[in-house]
Design an enzyme around this catalytic site. Structure first.
Site, PDB file in Angstrom:
ATOM      1  CB  ALA A  31      -0.756  -0.308   0.969  1.00 53.63           C
ATOM      2  CG  LEU A  32       4.176   3.765  -2.460  1.00 49.75           C
ATOM      3  CD1 LEU A  32       4.934   4.239  -0.984  1.00 49.75           C
ATOM      4  CD2 LEU A  32       5.513   2.705  -2.950  1.00 49.75           C
ATOM      5  CB  SER A  33      -0.319   3.781  -5.539  1.00 44.65           C
ATOM      6  OG  SER A  33       0.913   3.312  -6.401  1.00 44.65           O
ATOM      7  N   PRO A  50      -3.882   8.593  -3.799  1.00 42.52           N
ATOM      8  CG  PRO A  50      -6.082   8.905  -3.766  1.00 42.52           C
ATOM      9  CD  PRO A  50      -4.773   8.459  -3.067  1.00 42.52           C
ATOM     10  CD  GLN A 101       9.109  -9.042 -49.863  1.00 43.04           C
ATOM     11  OE1 GLN A 101       9.348  -8.143 -49.420  1.00 43.04           O
ATOM     12  NE2 GLN A 101       9.764  -9.793 -50.804  1.00 43.04           N
ATOM     13  CD  GLN A 117      -2.542  -2.521 -37.713  1.00 41.82           C
ATOM     14  OE1 GLN A 117      -2.819  -1.896 -36.868  1.00 41.82           O
ATOM     15  NE2 GLN A 117      -2.437  -2.096 -38.885  1.00 41.82           N
ATOM     16  CD  GLU A 128       5.527  -2.145  -9.117  1.00 39.96           C
ATOM     17  OE1 GLU A 128       5.969  -1.381  -7.862  1.00 39.96           O
ATOM     18  OE2 GLU A 128       4.761  -2.896  -9.344  1.00 39.96           O
TER      19      GLU A 128
END
Length: 378
Positions: free
Chosen positions: A121-123, A125, A275, A333, A360
């Site tokens: 629990a680091l981040s 708002p 190709q 694609q 990270e």
């Protein structure tokens, strides 16, 4: 080594049989099966980097390259499942490296057995990637009391919906400090976050701490150790895991594109015989191999305790995550209209790859940081 190759074959067989067939469902339901968590624990895949004496029961003790191969194979099958290993092992590593003997004895064997799931629990708002700018605050209780009062919030916490133990970075006496907070602590509220772009089954949550009282034994290390020691060690392991997981995404894109290009007919011949398609496949082949070699080098240096491992891990994470995004875009694609539908997994790979460039340490943070250091000569 032969042992590492045998381990990779084991990891690949497990991921192919038990993870990959369910990955699209996990993505739709935005959750992984708890039975899979138990399988990961039963096979010794949780906390597998812990020293055997801390993991208990003959678990743990994997070398860094073998651990990387594990996260690659799980990332190849499902990035959200790989994310579980990442955050769980970050917490276990933080406790093993900086925790007290009592904290190690209490938590690490249970984490290795999957009885306790950990989440970092680091981040927050507002702070985002600025680990030193967290606003969550831990205040020592009044004289005569024993512990801390925690107030604030955390966001984007992977597997916060099911985690039993949170490694929380908070400010204490104006210094970043690390604490262990158990699920069910009075004053802790957990709200699920849904509708993510990628790694949708990572079961993210927002945590709110309203006067949570923590015992003094919840402190990891000492006051002021939160970012420079505890979080730094955890984040380095997280970057390493994400780098290998990005290689897994790139390999999954290559596998899917080669299979599709061999079976799909366009203008009277298989796609693989055009190709421009061959050129796209060549870029995938070469870049996946290059990313894997960067990860192997970083893992080797980490294993031998070389101080240069820190920057090699950052370089590997930067290259592998950007490679995964390019490979996934090309895979979509190559699949054409099928690439943007729900019947093929390449759309999920593209969404997941974008997350790898953010978590990270974002691509831009690494572009700022890497030139400040000299990478080792080969």
């Amino acid at each position: 080594s032969p042992e590492q190759r045998a381990a990779r074959a084991e990891f690949r067989a497990f991921a192919s049989a038990e993870v990959a067939p369910h990955a699209d469902r996990f993505d739709r339901e935005e959750a992984i099966d708890l039975d899979l968590v138990r399988q990961l624990a039963a096979r010794g895949y949780l906390g597998s980097l812990l020293p055997a004496e801390h993991a208990g029961g003959g678990r743990g003790g994997r070398d860094m390259i073998t651990y990387g191969l594990l996260t690659e194979e799980l990332g190849r099958a499902c990035s959200s499942v790989r994310s579980l290993l990442t955050v769980h092992d970050m917490v276990a590593h933080g406790i093993q490296r900086w925790g007290s003997p009592a904290q190690r004895e209490r938590w690490l064997p249970r984490m290795a057995r999957g009885e306790v799931i950990g989440a970092l629990a680091l981040s927050e708002p507002e702070a985002g990637s600025d680990a030193s700018g967290v606003r969550t605050e831990a205040v020592p209780e009044l004289e005569g009391a024993d512990g801390f009062v925690l107030t604030g919030s955390k966001k984007w916490i992977s597997f916060g919906q099911i985690a039993d133990l949170f490694l929380v970075i908070a400010r204490c006496q104006a210094k970043p400090t690390a604490f262990l907070v158990e699920r069910g602590t009075p004053g802790l509220a957990i709200a699920p976050i849904r509708g993510l772009l990628g790694t949708r089954a990572s079961m993210l949550a927002e945590l709110t701490f309203e006067g949570c009282r923590l015992p003094k034994e919840s402190l990891i290390g000492r006051i002021g150790f939160g970012v420079s020691h505890v979080a730094a060690a955890a984040l380095e392991l997280g970057r390493y895991s994400v780098a290998w997981g990005s290689v897994g995404i790139g390999q999954a894109c290559l596998d899917a594109s080669q299979s599709y290009a061999a079976s799909r007919q366009q203008f009277g011949k298989p796609l693989k015989d055009h190709q421009l398609i061959r050129a796209m496949l060549t870029e995938m082949i070469v870049n996946v191999r290059a990313a894997r070699l960067l990860c192997c080098r970083a893992g080797y240096l980490k294993e031998i305790g070389d101080p240069g491992a820190f920057m090699e891990i950052m370089a590997a994470k930067y290259f592998a995550s950007t490679m995964a995004t390019r490979a996934a875009a090309d895979a979509v694609q190559i699949h054409g209209a099928n690439g943007i539908g729900a019947d093929y997994p390449v759309g999920r790979y593209l969404r997941d790859s974008r997350v790898m460039e953010i978590i990270e340490g974002s691509t831009q943070i690494q572009q700022i940081t890497i030139p400040q250091f000299d990478l080792q000569e080969l």
